[in-house]
Design a protein around this motif. Structure first.
Motif, PDB file in Angstrom:
ATOM      1  N   ALA A  61     -13.578  -7.881 -14.137  1.00  0.00           N
ATOM      2  CA  ALA A  61     -14.254  -7.194 -13.042  1.00  0.00           C
ATOM      3  C   ALA A  61     -13.731  -5.809 -12.713  1.00  0.00           C
ATOM      4  CB  ALA A  61     -14.317  -7.987 -11.931  1.00  0.00           C
ATOM      5  N   LEU A  62     -12.578  -5.346 -12.661  1.00  0.00           N
ATOM      6  CA  LEU A  62     -11.890  -4.131 -12.504  1.00  0.00           C
ATOM      7  C   LEU A  62     -11.663  -3.308 -13.656  1.00  0.00           C
ATOM      8  CD1 LEU A  62      -9.031  -5.436 -10.044  1.00  0.00           C
ATOM      9  CD2 LEU A  62     -11.320  -4.478  -9.480  1.00  0.00           C
ATOM     10  N   LYS A  63     -11.926  -3.923 -14.821  1.00  0.00           N
ATOM     11  CA  LYS A  63     -11.591  -3.171 -16.052  1.00  0.00           C
ATOM     12  C   LYS A  63     -12.232  -1.627 -16.119  1.00  0.00           C
ATOM     13  CE  LYS A  63     -12.163  -4.129 -20.947  1.00  0.00           C
ATOM     14  NZ  LYS A  63     -12.708  -4.798 -22.194  1.00  0.00           N
ATOM     15  N   ASP A  64     -13.356  -1.295 -15.680  1.00  0.00           N
ATOM     16  CA  ASP A  64     -14.033  -0.197 -16.121  1.00  0.00           C
ATOM     17  C   ASP A  64     -14.289   0.554 -14.663  1.00  0.00           C
ATOM     18  OD1 ASP A  64     -14.417  -0.373 -18.607  1.00  0.00           O
ATOM     19  OD2 ASP A  64     -16.353  -1.484 -18.600  1.00  0.00           O
ATOM     20  N   THR A  65     -13.192   0.387 -13.891  1.00  0.00           N
ATOM     21  CA  THR A  65     -13.320   0.960 -12.339  1.00  0.00           C
ATOM     22  C   THR A  65     -12.022   2.071 -12.309  1.00  0.00           C
ATOM     23  OG1 THR A  65     -12.169  -0.780 -11.164  1.00  0.00           O
ATOM     24  CG2 THR A  65     -14.692  -1.076 -11.362  1.00  0.00           C
ATOM     25  N   GLU A  66     -12.209   2.556 -11.299  1.00  0.00           N
ATOM     26  CA  GLU A  66     -10.967   3.222 -10.909  1.00  0.00           C
ATOM     27  C   GLU A  66      -9.720   2.310 -10.687  1.00  0.00           C
ATOM     28  OE1 GLU A  66     -11.645   4.750  -6.267  1.00  0.00           O
ATOM     29  OE2 GLU A  66     -11.809   6.203  -8.017  1.00  0.00           O
ATOM     30  N   HIS A  67     -10.045   1.119 -10.355  1.00  0.00           N
ATOM     31  CA  HIS A  67      -8.902   0.250 -10.070  1.00  0.00           C
ATOM     32  C   HIS A  67      -8.330  -0.385 -11.192  1.00  0.00           C
ATOM     33  CE1 HIS A  67      -9.693   1.712  -5.972  1.00  0.00           C
ATOM     34  NE2 HIS A  67     -10.930   0.994  -6.134  1.00  0.00           N
ATOM     35  N   GLY A  68      -8.858  -0.142 -12.540  1.00  0.00           N
ATOM     36  CA  GLY A  68      -8.482  -0.715 -13.745  1.00  0.00           C
ATOM     37  C   GLY A  68      -7.257  -1.089 -14.019  1.00  0.00           C
TER      38      GLY A  68
END
Length: 173
Positions: A61-68
């Protein structure tokens, strides 16, 4: 849990993480449901989402976010807190709860893409919140015109005192 349910959880968490300015991963091992409910109630006041999720689902879920960048640090049981408006408010709630509950622990976080360890999140909690900062800026902005008005009022007052003194002097003569 089947694939469709997992995909739905990943999609929901991804959407929330994409909007979040801060994401903090916590350890909740040993907490009772009542203790977690108290924490969730505090989060609700500040518009924070708190979700217990499997590590593999959180990574996806966090992969392609700024929190990746958090993805590589997921281990054991964990929950993700996502804050949208005021990152300091989330950090303060977590730091307060960490002080009062010994079973709870802040692991790490991400503030607008920058990795924070647990001490970094606690340091963030010591900063003034967004409303406090706005009020201090507003006070500073109001100080300049207020001082300007006071300066002219003092000039006017001194002129009136001088004219009053001249009047008193002429009346006495």
């Amino acid at each position: 849990m089947n694939r469709q349910e997992k995909a739905q959880i990943i999609e929901q968490l991804h959407e929330k993480a994409a909007r979040a300015s801060i994401a903090v991963v916590t350890d909740f091992k040993g907490l009772t449901v009542e203790e977690l409910t108290v924490l969730r109630a505090k989060f609700y006041e500040f518009g924070v989402d708190y979700q217990v999720v499997k590590n593999t689902l959180a990574r996806l879920a966090l992969k392609d976010t700024e929190h990746g960048g958090l993805s590589e640090h997921f281990k054991e049981n964990c929950a993700v807190a996502l804050g949208y408006e005021d990152p300091v408010a989330l950090a303060k709630v977590l730091a307060d709860y960490d002080r009062t509950n010994k079973k709870f622990a802040i692991r790490f976080g991400s503030l607008e893409g920058k990795f924070l360890d647990s001490d970094g999140v606690k340091e963030l909690a010591k900063m003034p919140s967004k409303p406090e900062l706005l009020s201090s800026v507003l006070g500073t902005m109001q100080a300049v015109p207020r001082n300007f008005v006071c300066l002219f009022a003092n000039i006017e007052r001194k002129l009136l005192w001088a004219l009053s003194a001249i009047k008193d002097q002429k009346e006495a003569a």
